[in-house]
Design an enzyme around this catalytic site. Structure first.
Site, short mmCIF file in Angstrom:
data_model
loop_
_atom_site.label_atom_id
_atom_site.label_comp_id
_atom_site.label_asym_id
_atom_site.label_seq_id
_atom_site.Cartn_x
_atom_site.Cartn_y
_atom_site.Cartn_z
N HIS A 57 -23.31 22.80 -25.28
CA HIS A 57 -22.16 23.61 -25.66
C HIS A 57 -22.51 25.07 -25.88
O HIS A 57 -21.63 25.87 -26.22
CB HIS A 57 -21.52 23.04 -26.92
CG HIS A 57 -22.41 23.08 -28.13
ND1 HIS A 57 -23.50 22.28 -28.27
CD2 HIS A 57 -22.36 23.84 -29.24
CE1 HIS A 57 -24.09 22.54 -29.42
NE2 HIS A 57 -23.42 23.48 -30.03
N CYS A 58 -23.79 25.45 -25.71
CA CYS A 58 -24.18 26.83 -26.02
C CYS A 58 -24.81 27.56 -24.84
O CYS A 58 -24.30 28.58 -24.40
CB CYS A 58 -25.16 26.84 -27.21
SG CYS A 58 -24.39 26.48 -28.80
N ILE A 59 -25.93 27.09 -24.33
CA ILE A 59 -26.71 27.87 -23.37
C ILE A 59 -25.93 28.17 -22.09
O ILE A 59 -26.00 29.29 -21.58
CB ILE A 59 -28.05 27.17 -23.07
CG1 ILE A 59 -28.91 27.14 -24.35
CG2 ILE A 59 -28.81 27.91 -21.97
CD1 ILE A 59 -30.23 26.45 -24.19
N VAL A 109 -22.79 28.56 -21.88
CA VAL A 109 -21.55 29.24 -22.25
C VAL A 109 -21.80 30.63 -22.83
O VAL A 109 -21.12 31.60 -22.47
CB VAL A 109 -20.76 28.39 -23.27
CG1 VAL A 109 -19.49 29.10 -23.71
CG2 VAL A 109 -20.44 27.02 -22.69
N ASP A 110 -22.77 30.76 -23.70
CA ASP A 110 -22.96 31.98 -24.48
C ASP A 110 -23.15 33.24 -23.64
O ASP A 110 -22.62 34.30 -24.00
CB ASP A 110 -24.11 31.81 -25.46
CG ASP A 110 -23.80 30.81 -26.55
OD1 ASP A 110 -22.67 30.29 -26.56
OD2 ASP A 110 -24.67 30.54 -27.40
#
Length: 415
Positions: free
Chosen positions: A233-235, A237-238
């Site tokens: 959910h992070c790498i 997307v961020d």
């Protein structure tokens, strides 16, 4: 502690003392529920009882890689309708710098209360690494950035009950940017080693051997490993959250976006290796059965969000392959329904034995420790290993195609 969630089944399970995440066991949860210290509800009106409210919702992007803040907005609206004076609201969801003050604060102030005066507003990013047994909420430092000095001080006092290591920053924006920096750092370094992995294949050098050698240096080097792409959910997307926000300032994050592009290309590279392996075995990809091992984005967890397995499977389906998958943590997996693969497809995990019996080729995308890779290698003639879990198997090197390693001579000899 009261949990508010829109998923009624999840809420009911928590109220039965059944944990919904692997990192917290039901044995830990059930006594807290029985003692009435923890409960869950789908009714946001219960928020009026809270002294502190933490927003922990997904922050995905849309098909155009634009930030999708609908869940943050919905959570803030639910809080605003039940906000009392002297309470504290803490946003923990990963997002671009400015979200707390530009999106959340105006919604909360529709209550008639002013942030920093009538209630306290803070950003403190979550930093949990799913499946990590060494670091948890109790020993991962908390970064805290409040709207005012008092907001920060009170949030530090709260999180001090969770972990003794608190790092306060000057503003919510600085705290928001901290989380993006942490994950973009990983994205960029993963992209670098992914690009090197493709080069090493052409140069007939094993990148895994090179990484092991480089990590012996006691300073100035941090090991990153290649793979089929990035997930979670992070790498993935961020970088896009920051790139989108940067354009407001007439700034273009070329380096960061290039890294995201390199990582996004890795599923295509994996599929090309499947095609090469089947060709060497005298088979076309069209009509072949390919078994995917692991669709979770990381080893030994049940989270498949943004998993590179989705794109790998879509590419294989588009090429006419029959797809099965085995993942002991993810019973069903949805692909398609997007601009790259219009037809939505829901797959169900098969047993390892069933999958191996049918497979013309196996693609290892997630190295779950519960899988017997020696058996996999012994039963299937074409194995593509994108995460190097077969690298230590004594009898694997002669017919396993590993990402970032030379093509096995015995496979090349079949041509």
């Amino acid at each position: 502690v009261l949990g508010i969630d829109v998923n009624g089944e999840r809420v009911a399970a928590i109220n039965r003392g059944e944990s919904q995440i692997p990192d917290v066991s039901s044995e830990q949860l059930a006594p807290l529920v029985a003692a009435h210290r923890l409960s869950a509800s789908t009714d946001p009106s219960h928020l009026v009882e809270a002294d502190v409210m933490l927003i922990c919702v997904p922050t995905p992007f849309d098909d155009m890689k634009t930030p999708d803040l609908r869940y943050i907005v919905a959570a803030a609206q639910g809080i605003a309708a039940n906000l009392r004076p002297d309470t504290m609201v803490i946003l923990q969801s990963t997002t671009y710098p400015g979200t707390t003050e530009e999106v959340v604060q105006p919604i909360l102030e529709r209550s008639g209360l002013l942030a920093g005066r009538d209630f306290h507003l803070v950003f403190s990013p979550e930093r949990i690494d799913p499946g990590n047994r060494q670091y948890s909420a109790h020993n991962i430092p908390k970064v805290v950035g409040g709207l005012t000095a008092q907001c920060t001080e009170l949030a530090c006092a709260l999180f001090g009950h969770l972990t003794p290591d608190i790092h306060a920053v000057s503003t919510p924006r600085a705290a928001e940017m901290t989380k993006l920096l942490e994950n973009i750092f990983r994205s960029v370094n993963i992209a670098m080693v992914n690009e090197l992995a493709v080069l090493m294949e052409r140069m007939q050098i094993d990148i895994w051997e090179v990484i092991d050698a480089a990590r012996t240096k006691p300073f100035g080097f941090m090991a990153f490993t290649p793979g089929p792409g990035v997930g979670g959910h992070c790498i993935p997307v961020d970088p896009y959250y920051l790139s989108w926000k940067a354009r407001e300032f007439d700034f273009y994050t070329k380096f960061i976006e290039l890294a995201a592009e390199v990582n996004a290309d890795m599923p295509d590279h994996v599929v090309r290796k499947v095609v090469a392996g089947l060709n060497m075995d005298g088979k076309p990809l069209l009509g072949s059965t390919v078994l995917i091992l692991g669709v979770a984005f990381k080893r030994d967890i049940d989270d498949a969000r943004n998993s590179p397995a989705q794109r790998v499977i879509e590419l294989l389906l588009d090429a006419g392959a029959n797809i099965e998958y085995h993942d002991p943590f993810v019973p069903t997996f949805r692909t398609g329904g997007n601009a790259l693969h219009r037809r939505p497809t829901t797959l169900r995990s098969v047993s390892l034995d069933e999958g191996l019996n049918a497979a013309d080729a196996v693609v290892i995308l997630t190295g779950h420790t519960a899988v017997d890779y020696a058996e996999v290698v012994s039963r299937v003639r074409v194995v593509v290993d994108a995460v190097n879990v077969t690298g230590q198997l004594a009898d694997a090197s002669d017919h396993v195609i590993r990402l970032g390693a030379p093509m096995p001579a015995s496979l090349a000899a079949r041509l």
